[in-house]
Design an enzyme around this catalytic site. Structure first.
Site, short mmCIF file in Angstrom:
data_model
loop_
_atom_site.label_atom_id
_atom_site.label_comp_id
_atom_site.label_asym_id
_atom_site.label_seq_id
_atom_site.Cartn_x
_atom_site.Cartn_y
_atom_site.Cartn_z
N SER A 196 0.84 -1.19 0.00
CA SER A 196 0.00 0.00 0.00
C SER A 196 0.89 1.26 0.00
O SER A 196 1.70 1.44 -0.90
CB SER A 196 -0.97 -0.05 1.18
N HIS A 216 -7.82 -5.75 -0.35
CA HIS A 216 -6.67 -4.99 0.14
C HIS A 216 -6.08 -5.59 1.42
O HIS A 216 -5.03 -5.14 1.87
CB HIS A 216 -7.09 -3.54 0.40
N ASP A 260 -9.27 -5.52 -5.09
CA ASP A 260 -8.82 -4.44 -4.21
C ASP A 260 -9.59 -3.16 -4.54
O ASP A 260 -9.53 -2.65 -5.66
CB ASP A 260 -7.31 -4.22 -4.40
#
Length: 304
Positions: free
Chosen positions: A116, A273, A245
């Site tokens: 991320s 995610h 995601d």
């Protein structure tokens, strides 16, 4: 490339073999923990957020028998001090800190693993210090584009939440943190228990740092992160991304692969995610094991 691995277990959590409190300019003190073996393959783990800190999950995808796992908490995050501090806390400061950590630990080159926001920071680090990077493993990559930030917040106002997170009244800060936290849970498809007490106070500090970065485009707009890919060295680069995601879109991962020379992209079917998703864990554990054995993350090409 699509993940077909069966779910792999995380490695057992082991005690840190070294802990460091590293003072850096601007009044911050970084917490840096080392796990695994001192003579193992050096890897640095870059956590997400910004502001989240290094959780045990992020180190437990490494086999501690093979790796020297360096886990720094970035400025304002985790056990670094001051928690939630935003002064002297920009992307450039974090990049300078990584150089300081490498020098302090006597590491010439390391494998950089990030998810991320940590993936964005990993790319910026590789562009800024190409000789320091042996390889890149990037999960659920965040590109820090304005449209990425806007899509995350949807009907919410980043400016309003940021102001409320800095409000003098604790109740206002906590309300804003819960609104943001619930939005995260919705998009990630996770169902954690709503934080209270000290856990909620930690969320306030985490999100204050994150709001600080997102309001400034993470200081990755000129040049953009995609433009910085031109300076990333020609080392093994492997992207792992969930097809579902909703926080960091699959479109961004495909675009990133197109900008990185020789990068492979591994899609994880049914995953979003959440780094703790069993299939995501399996893909990450497998890629790291492959690199420890062969010096690369995957066989063949990486076309999505």
């Amino acid at each position: 490339m699509t993940s077909s691995a069966t779910p792999a277990a995380l490695f057992p959590d082991t005690p840190a073999f070294a802990s460091h409190a590293l003072p850096v300019p601007g009044g911050h003190v970084l917490s840096v923990q080392e796990y695994g073996r001192p003579d193992g393959l050096a890897a640095v783990v870059l956590h997400g957020g910004p502001g989240s800190g290094c959780s045990p999950l992020l180190r437990r995808v490494f086999d501690p028998a093979h790796w020297r796992i360096v886990c720094p908490d970035q400025r304002g995050a985790g056990a670094s001090l001051p928690r939630g501090g935003t002064a002297h806390n920009r992307t450039g400061d974090l990049l300078d800190d990584l150089a300081r950590i490498r020098e302090r630990l006597g590491i010439e080159r390391w494998v950089v693993v990030g998810g991320s926001w940590g993936a964005a920071l990993a790319l910026a680090h590789a562009a800024a210090e190409p000789r320091a990077v042996a390889a890149l493993l990037l999960r659920a990559s965040f590109l820090a584009r304005p449209q990425d930030v806007a899509a995350f917040f949807g009907p919410l106002s980043l400016a309003q939440l940021a102001a409320e997170l800095d409000a003098p009244e604790p109740a206002a800060r906590e309300r804003a943190a819960l609104v943001w936290w619930r939005r995260e849970q919705e998009l990630a498809g996770t169902h954690a228990t709503e934080p209270q007490g000290e856990a909620l106070a930690a969320q306030v500090d985490r999100l204050r740092v994150q709001a600080h970065y997102l309001r400034h485009g993470c200081w990755l707009q000129s040049p953009t992160l995609l433009e910085r890919c031109e300076a990333v060295p020609g080392v093994p680069v492997h992207l792992i991304h969930g097809r579902d995601d909703r926080v960091c879109t699959p479109e961004g991962a495909a675009l990133l692969q197109s900008r990185l020379r020789g990068a492979t992209l591994q899609w994880v079917d049914g995953a979003g995610h959440d780094a703790a998703d069993a299939a995501m864990v399996a893909a990450t554990v497998g890629a790291l094991a492959h690199y420890a054995s062969d010096g690369r993350f995957a066989d063949g090409g990486g076309q999505p």
